[in-house]
Enzyme design. Sequence first.
Site, PDB file in Angstrom:
ATOM      1  N   GLU A 164       0.902  -1.388   0.065  1.00  0.00           N
ATOM      2  CA  GLU A 164       0.096   0.122   0.179  1.00  0.00           C
ATOM      3  C   GLU A 164       0.729   1.308   0.007  1.00  0.00           C
ATOM      4  O   GLU A 164       0.400   2.302  -0.653  1.00  0.00           O
ATOM      5  CB  GLU A 164      -1.006  -0.076   1.248  1.00  0.00           C
ATOM      6  N   HIS A 172     -11.115  -6.454   8.616  1.00  0.00           N
ATOM      7  CA  HIS A 172     -12.116  -6.047   7.281  1.00  0.00           C
ATOM      8  C   HIS A 172     -13.222  -5.295   7.609  1.00  0.00           C
ATOM      9  O   HIS A 172     -14.301  -5.365   7.391  1.00  0.00           O
ATOM     10  CB  HIS A 172     -12.342  -7.554   6.620  1.00  0.00           C
TER      11      HIS A 172
END
Lengths: 337, 410
Positions: A60, A129
């Site tokens: 990322e 998540h």
Amino acid sequence: MPAMNMIQAVNSAMDIMLARDNDIVIFGEDVGYFGGVFRATEGLQKKYGLDRTFDTPIAEAGILGVAVGMGAYGLRPVVEIQFADYIYPALDQLVSEAARLRYRSAGEFTSPLTVRVPCGGGIFGGQTHSQSPESLFTHVCGLKTVIPSNPYDAKGLLISAIEDDDPVIFFEPKRLYNGPFDGHHDRPSGIWANHPLGEVPADYYKIPLGKANIVREGKDVTILSYGTMVHVAQCATEETGIDAEVIDLRTLLPLDIDTIVESVKKTGRCVIVHEATRTSGFGAELSALVQENCFYHLEAPIERVTGWDTPYPYSLEWHYFPGPDRVGAALKRVMEG
Amino acid sequence: MKNTANSGLHVPEPTARPGDKVDFSYIAIPPAGSVRMPDTAVDPSEIRDLCYDLIRVMDENGQAVGPWNPKLSADDLRRGLRAMTLTRVFDDRMMRAQRQGKTTFYMKCTGEEAVAVAQGMALRRDDMCFPTYRQQGLLIVRDWPILDMMCQVFANTKDRLKGRQLPIMYSTKEGAFFSISGNLATQTSQAVGWGMAAAYKHDQRIAATWVGDGASAEGDFHHALTFAAVYQAPVILNLVNNQWAISSFQGFAGGDRTTFAARALGYGIPGLRVDGNDFLAVYAVTAWAAERARAGLGPTMIELFTYRASAHSTSDDPSKYRPADEAACWPLGDPIDRLKKHLIALGEWSEDQQKALEEELTEYVTKTAKEAESYGTLDQGVAPSPATMFEDVYKEMPWHLRRQRQEAGI
Ligand SMILES: Cc1ncc(C[n+]2csc(CCOP(=O)(O)OP(=O)(O)O)c2C)c(N)n1
Ligand SMILES: [Mg+2]
């Protein structure tokens, strides 16, 4: 108008923008051939080519780093971070670089990026998540933060975000991808095809950043909310019968302060609802602003209904999630207060 | 869709997508036994070639050949076979439980069982493991109760993690198995830190960590290599190259340009590249790296070359991005079949015995799953008490959490 779910709406926005502007490139983990784990970029690589929508290494920090570099060149990268919970390795590039590039180069270099980030819980995703880290980004000067609550807004806001010349973090509440969700997890989920905001124009249109939407007018209390919680707030309003004005902020930064102040001055009460944890959450900022701007109009203390200050617990998801009962209880408290 | 001559930006592509003919012709497979085995005290600069070769022990006839043959006893080999088979049966059963709605999520390691099982056997029971979500075989080979693992998957009243973690994100200090993180690659530098701490304490234990081909692109893995090299930490850095990272082939982690094992070279760390479906080779390279670490000779990086035969997880459908028969065409075979063949070639096993073993383990897993289900499954809502949600955020609960717990009315 075609019915679209939120994934299709986001996909449509990117499709239109890829066609309109050759400087737009889309990339992220699994977004290329596969079309993303939520399928938001499905079909785009096939339609526009390998170099316009492509997969990236799982890094990322790298994704945001190259996005800043491309932006400095003059491209307009639209990147996907697979889950909000995985954006943290990219923080340095966002906070120290993208957010400040305009300032530190006195406007010579800019970061016209859009970072699409699925966020929020309600899908049994566990601690990694489910997170809603929006306040980490609203705290950083130089970033804009957007969270749509329905397909119509998602498309119009995403097009504005992509065209915006500053870096925009675009959160997509994943629990809303397939349908509106009022927090009653034990009831069948709705679908966007049955919701007025699931009707989405096929063509280009924009919803300006920084403009809230009053989704329900009311006179007793103002509910400030965004993302999934807009639907929960509406549900709590109906269930309690309290005549609340429900405001969907849509953009957290820049914030539509005028709409907020006008509403709270009218109702004299304010409940703030978000899914993120409470302490130093965006609700704290909202509460301070309301207090600063509407103090003499307030008839009850401002309430915050938020996620608890714990990591998102996998199996206890519905004990964690601030559902309509908790919002309803807060509404009753401010009405009694 | 192919990169055209005038498309300026290069974007990697796998050799085959759905509908294409599988093509693994780019994979060079040297004969078993052909790679030399250096002394563990070797200077990394003298074994650069091992980063590009492929260490293999079992040949086509199931014979163990060459210098890397670990010469395990037949009992040890049977133990390995049993643990790999149990891992596979366990995975199948938990996957079925997910399909039945008893849990929401599961991840299998099918086709990669040799990685965790052989490595777990080569390590000592108290060497500290920092795994990913695909090394359940470590727990199984360490005889960690599968009942305990199942209770975590079902998030039931006997879940040691109190329902807080996604299924398969195991954690057991007693099992020397670090709490699995959902955030990829974070465990790699942590393993180096654990190794540094062990060195600081003159501890004989070493650390081992695992990372996927995809996740090796994260900065954390590169921090791990840097720190391991700088402090010569007693750690084994395992990179499981199973060719895929969800839908992204290994080329998106840089695998088109060089081998993953070669990452080690730039850091001055010995890198070994091993046939990850060859139980004996995996055992041997791990034993070599462990001996090196324990002797104070520093870290080793191992690329385990294997194939993710199943879907990424129960949320994934690989037929959308790779040919349906790709797994069946994998040129390095199946780790369980290959070890079985070796044992049979040694005259120490038979097809009948394997069948009986599978039946025994299936019965054992079924029986254990029933017991685990009796303590609750996620769909039954027999979760740990909601009050536990506020515990362990801090050692002592601050006032605001106590107040929130009160507000929650639990
Ligand atoms: C920091 C971070 N980014 C993204 C993800 C989402 N994600 C989970 S697994 C995965 C693929 C990992 O592939 P690989 O490392 O090759 O391991 P494998 O699944 O093949 O064992 C991705 C992208 C994540 N969990 N954490
Ligand atoms: Mg992989």
